[in-house]
Design an enzyme around this catalytic site. Structure first.
Site, PDB file in Angstrom:
ATOM      1  N   HIS A  11       0.894  -1.153  -0.097  1.00 44.43           N
ATOM      2  CA  HIS A  11      -0.068  -0.266  -0.134  1.00 44.43           C
ATOM      3  C   HIS A  11       0.875   1.272  -0.037  1.00 44.43           C
ATOM      4  O   HIS A  11       1.956   1.306   0.689  1.00 44.43           O
ATOM      5  CB  HIS A  11      -0.833   0.179   1.387  1.00 44.43           C
ATOM      6  N   LYS A  50       7.141  10.253  -5.494  1.00 42.57           N
ATOM      7  CA  LYS A  50       8.258  10.429  -6.162  1.00 42.57           C
ATOM      8  C   LYS A  50       9.419   9.606  -5.354  1.00 42.57           C
ATOM      9  O   LYS A  50       9.381   9.617  -4.224  1.00 42.57           O
ATOM     10  CB  LYS A  50       8.716  11.858  -5.905  1.00 42.57           C
ATOM     11  N   GLY A  79      -8.855  -7.635  -0.798  1.00 39.51           N
ATOM     12  CA  GLY A  79      -9.651  -6.494  -0.666  1.00 39.51           C
ATOM     13  C   GLY A  79      -9.535  -5.872  -1.981  1.00 39.51           C
ATOM     14  O   GLY A  79      -9.205  -6.285  -3.029  1.00 39.51           O
ATOM     15  N   HIS A  81      -7.747  -3.473  -3.294  1.00 40.24           N
ATOM     16  CA  HIS A  81      -6.459  -3.244  -4.022  1.00 40.24           C
ATOM     17  C   HIS A  81      -5.802  -4.547  -4.670  1.00 40.24           C
ATOM     18  O   HIS A  81      -5.388  -4.486  -5.704  1.00 40.24           O
ATOM     19  CB  HIS A  81      -5.287  -2.632  -2.981  1.00 40.24           C
TER      20      HIS A  81
END
Length: 141
Positions: A11, A50, A79, A81
């Site tokens: 994540h 970045k 889930g 993602h």
């Protein structure tokens, strides 16, 4: 022997600590897989910022060195993602975990294995038990 790569996906976060922990886990995982012939590895983040690689950037880099890539989602459950966002970013919108696919990255043919997320495991319960005990001990001090 085919050239195998490992892509760990986590994540995204602006937290430096989050990024450091993810890299610690990925590096420790890689060192624990020394019996496998992994020729390259990358860590990518959802919603990358970045200085950190996106899923597409990591796949592009691995595709220059590998014929097969194991994609390991560093997520607890399957889930949104894991089930939707990561597959879409890999160019596989109808992909589910525990599946094998043939893809093209920058014109190179790659076999991609999309692994399951962590899921239920007694070892996770033990970690959470330890965290509870740490917190509980703060109550009684």
């Amino acid at each position: 022997m085919k050239k195998v790569g490992l892509l760990a996906i986590a994540h995204g976060s602006k937290s430096r600590e989050h990024v450091e922990v993810v890299f610690q886990i990925a590096n420790r995982l890689l060192s624990s897989l020394s019996e496998y012939d992994i020729v390259a590895h990358e860590v990518a983040f959802m919603g990358s910022r970045k200085g950190l690689k996106s899923i597409h950037e990591a796949l592009k880099e691995l595709s220059t060195k590998c014929e097969e890539i194991v994609v390991l989602p560093l997520f607890l459950t399957p889930g949104k993602h894991v089930s939707s966002d990561i597959p879409r970013e890999m160019g596989l919108p109808n992909c589910s975990p525990a599946s094998k696919h043939k893809i093209q990255v920058e014109g190179r043919h790659i076999t991609l294995i999309y692994a399951n997320p962590i899921g239920f495991d007694e070892r996770v319960v033990e970690i959470l038990r330890d965290r509870f005990k740490e917190a509980y001990n703060m109550l009684i001090k």
